[in-house]
Design a protein around this motif. Structure first.
Motif, PDB file in Angstrom:
ATOM      1  N   LEU A   1      33.300  -0.036 -11.699  1.00 19.55           N
ATOM      2  CA  LEU A   1      32.175  -0.738 -12.337  1.00 19.55           C
ATOM      3  C   LEU A   1      32.476  -2.000 -12.654  1.00 19.55           C
ATOM      4  CD1 LEU A   1      29.126  -0.924 -12.747  1.00 19.55           C
ATOM      5  CD2 LEU A   1      29.571   0.236 -15.149  1.00 19.55           C
ATOM      6  N   LEU A   2      33.811  -1.938 -13.434  1.00 20.41           N
ATOM      7  CA  LEU A   2      34.247  -3.520 -14.056  1.00 20.41           C
ATOM      8  C   LEU A   2      34.480  -4.309 -12.696  1.00 20.41           C
ATOM      9  CD1 LEU A   2      35.011  -5.252 -16.330  1.00 20.41           C
ATOM     10  CD2 LEU A   2      37.399  -4.036 -16.552  1.00 20.41           C
TER      11      LEU A   2
ATOM     12  N   LEU B   1      31.571  -5.839 -11.104  1.00 19.68           N
ATOM     13  CA  LEU B   1      30.942  -6.880 -11.979  1.00 19.68           C
ATOM     14  C   LEU B   1      31.881  -8.012 -11.767  1.00 19.68           C
ATOM     15  CD1 LEU B   1      30.245  -5.047 -15.289  1.00 19.68           C
ATOM     16  CD2 LEU B   1      28.527  -6.169 -13.796  1.00 19.68           C
TER      17      LEU B   1
ATOM     18  N   PHE C   1      31.092  -9.380  -8.421  1.00 18.07           N
ATOM     19  CA  PHE C   1      29.957  -9.987  -8.048  1.00 18.07           C
ATOM     20  C   PHE C   1      29.841 -11.410  -8.826  1.00 18.07           C
ATOM     21  CE2 PHE C   1      25.478 -10.640  -9.433  1.00 18.07           C
ATOM     22  CZ  PHE C   1      24.695 -10.130  -8.522  1.00 18.07           C
ATOM     23  N   VAL C   2      30.463 -11.329 -10.104  1.00 19.45           N
ATOM     24  CA  VAL C   2      30.651 -12.795 -10.742  1.00 19.45           C
ATOM     25  C   VAL C   2      31.311 -13.764  -9.926  1.00 19.45           C
ATOM     26  CG1 VAL C   2      31.384 -13.954 -12.847  1.00 19.45           C
ATOM     27  CG2 VAL C   2      30.173 -11.880 -13.119  1.00 19.45           C
TER      28      VAL C   2
ATOM     29  N   ALA D   1      29.005 -14.929  -7.023  1.00 19.15           N
ATOM     30  CA  ALA D   1      28.167 -15.688  -7.396  1.00 19.15           C
ATOM     31  C   ALA D   1      28.561 -17.104  -7.725  1.00 19.15           C
ATOM     32  CB  ALA D   1      27.423 -15.267  -8.885  1.00 19.15           C
ATOM     33  N   ILE D   2      29.945 -17.198  -8.267  1.00 20.91           N
ATOM     34  CA  ILE D   2      30.339 -18.683  -8.658  1.00 20.91           C
ATOM     35  C   ILE D   2      30.486 -19.234  -7.187  1.00 20.91           C
ATOM     36  CG2 ILE D   2      32.184 -19.622  -9.654  1.00 20.91           C
ATOM     37  CD1 ILE D   2      32.118 -17.659 -11.777  1.00 20.91           C
TER      38      ILE D   2
ATOM     39  N   LEU E   1      27.492 -20.399  -5.673  1.00 16.16           N
ATOM     40  CA  LEU E   1      26.827 -21.686  -6.515  1.00 16.16           C
ATOM     41  C   LEU E   1      27.422 -23.132  -6.169  1.00 16.16           C
ATOM     42  CD1 LEU E   1      24.556 -21.820  -8.568  1.00 16.16           C
ATOM     43  CD2 LEU E   1      26.250 -21.622 -10.278  1.00 16.16           C
TER      44      LEU E   1
ATOM     45  N   LEU F   1      22.775 -14.532  -2.960  1.00 14.34           N
ATOM     46  CA  LEU F   1      21.928 -14.184  -4.155  1.00 14.34           C
ATOM     47  C   LEU F   1      21.996 -15.287  -5.147  1.00 14.34           C
ATOM     48  CD1 LEU F   1      19.838 -11.961  -4.607  1.00 14.34           C
ATOM     49  CD2 LEU F   1      21.440 -11.057  -6.448  1.00 14.34           C
ATOM     50  N   ASP F   2      22.994 -15.828  -5.418  1.00 21.42           N
ATOM     51  CA  ASP F   2      23.102 -16.800  -6.533  1.00 21.42           C
ATOM     52  C   ASP F   2      23.339 -18.317  -5.942  1.00 21.42           C
ATOM     53  OD1 ASP F   2      22.665 -16.171  -9.197  1.00 21.42           O
ATOM     54  OD2 ASP F   2      24.706 -16.624  -9.874  1.00 21.42           O
TER      55      ASP F   2
ATOM     56  N   PRO G   1      19.246 -22.463  -6.716  1.00 26.70           N
ATOM     57  CA  PRO G   1      18.104 -21.891  -6.850  1.00 26.70           C
ATOM     58  C   PRO G   1      16.780 -22.549  -5.668  1.00 26.70           C
ATOM     59  CG  PRO G   1      18.646 -22.642  -9.032  1.00 26.70           C
ATOM     60  CD  PRO G   1      19.444 -22.897  -8.177  1.00 26.70           C
TER      61      PRO G   1
ATOM     62  N   ARG H   1      16.778 -17.216  -0.563  1.00 28.17           N
ATOM     63  CA  ARG H   1      15.912 -15.914  -0.681  1.00 28.17           C
ATOM     64  C   ARG H   1      15.783 -15.151   0.432  1.00 28.17           C
ATOM     65  NH1 ARG H   1      11.974 -19.679  -4.120  1.00 28.17           N
ATOM     66  NH2 ARG H   1      13.192 -20.070  -5.962  1.00 28.17           N
TER      67      ARG H   1
END
Lengths: 288, 114
Positions: B10-11, B14, B17-18, B21-22, B25, B82-83, B86, B90
């Motif tokens: 799980l770690l 995570l 995922f981070v 996401a970075i 972005l 996803l990240d 904005p 989508r």
């Protein structure tokens, strides 16, 4: 071979990362409800880390020993909460104690800053403690009266045998859920961090101190959600926890986005009323 | 011990995922510097989203690779799309989810019933 330190480290990292992502999701949900694009989901995490690279300054008015120590205590108590809940499956009384210390931290963090906003938040922390602690304690009390134990491990075993406690103690779940709403950002009950007093007890904490506060808040959010799911929805798989946490965060985000912050008096009285209904109603249900 | 290994996975998920996401972005802010949102579907991002959601939801189909590696790659791609900035990613995410859920439905539910 089992290694306790590794277990603690893994759980604390999970609590920090998952809590940060969930609080980021909370902001995103709020923004979408209010027809704004909102920040990316990892914004809260990036924000927390960013503060460690910012200049840390200390206002002249602060009481330095308290001002610094209180942030360390805040971080320490929520690391302890992660250990009590996720590692040793310990007693709910310890969590209640940690929650009580959290309120003391809010109080001292505000008063030690010397800022008028911090001091107002400090005063609000005192009387919100009088409504938040009975709310949280009432939930634990009803659980104890239902299960006859405060040990999280034993409560999980009880639910494995008798089914989820949300059906046996729905009003306890309601009280716990209101506690979660209270700790949500921009919550209607979040009077200590009200924008009418800038950022409340956090107003004068800059740089790495704010970073530690944000890390603590993310762990606090994770622990409260984990506890709610564990205490009322029985033994869950990791996927169950992930889905549950996302759903609760979406619900609280919706509530925060659509509900204005209550006047402190109304906030305290609402929480006290919910506590009264929850405890008296649960005892009445047990007698009937 | 098995719970600890699950938590370790799980770690890893995570962290992956981070990281995704970075990367998403940074990529989207470098690619889209205009002050408005361009409302068109990006094909490479759509492929990322479909592969990401497919791997995350249907990791059981790829038995020859350890599951946590498949899920990690999937989550990296999911988070990448996803990240993004904005307003971007989508449609791609929704299409990715729909296709992956359909594949999951056919492979897990329908075939098991038959």
């Amino acid at each position: 071979m089992y290694n306790l330190m590794a277990d603690i480290l893994i759980n604390v990292c999970i609590a920090f990362l998952a809590g940060s992502l969930l609080l980021g999701l909370h902001r995103k949900i709020m923004a979408r409800v209010q027809s704004r694009p909102g920040p990316p989901i990892i914004q809260y995490l990036l924000h927390s880390l960013k503060f460690f690279f910012k200049e840390s300054s200390f206002p002249k008015t602060v009481s330095k020993p308290f001002y610094l120590a209180i942030v360390v205590i805040l971080c320490g108590i929520w690391v302890t909460a992660v250990i009590v809940t996720n590692v040793v499956y310990g007693s709910l009384l310890l969590i209640f104690g940690i929650y009580a210390v959290h309120k003391i931290v809010e109080h001292n963090s505000g008063s030690s800053s010397g800022s008028p906003y911090g001091k107002l938040s400090c005063v609000r922390a005192v009387y919100s403690a009088a409504s938040e602690l009975p709310l949280f304690g009432g939930s634990i009390l009803v659980l104890y009266l239902t299960v006859h134990t405060m040990d999280i491990g034993q409560i999980i075993s009880y639910q494995a045998a008798h089914g989820p406690l949300i059906f046996a103690a729905p009003l306890a779940a309601l009280m716990f859920f209101v506690t979660i709403i209270t700790k949500a950002p921009y919550s209607p009950f979040g009077i200590t961090l009200g924008k009418d007093i800038i950022s409340g007890f956090e107003t004068e904490h800059f740089g790495f101190l704010r970073g530690f506060i944000m890390i603590s808040e993310s762990m606090c959010w994770y622990v409260l959600l984990w506890l709610f799911l564990t205490l009322f929805f029985g033994p869950l798989s990791i996927i169950g926890y992930v889905i549950g946490m996302i759903v609760i965060t979406c619900i609280t985000g919706l509530i925060s986005a659509t509900t204005p912050m209550l006047n402190p008096n109304h906030s305290v009285m609402s929480q006290m009323t919910i506590t009264l209904i929850g405890v008296v109603g649960s005892i009445a249900l047990m007698i009937i | 011990m098995s719970i600890m290994i699950e938590k370790l996975y799980l770690l890893i998920y995570l962290i992956v995922f981070v990281a995704g996401a970075i990367c998403g972005l940074l990529y989207s802010y470098q690619k889209h510097i205009e002050p408005y949102v361009v409302k068109e579907t990006s094909i490479p991002i759509l492929i990322f989203a479909i592969i990401g959601w497919f791997l995350t939801l249907n990791y059981g189909l790829l038995n020859f690779i350890p599951h946590f590696i498949v899920i990690s790659i999937g989550l990296f791609l999911v988070a990448f799309v996803l990240d993004m900035r904005p307003g971007y990613g989508r449609k791609e995410t929704v299409i990715g989810i729909i296709i992956s859920v359909i594949i999951w439905f056919f492979t897990q539910c329908l075939f098991n019933i038959m």
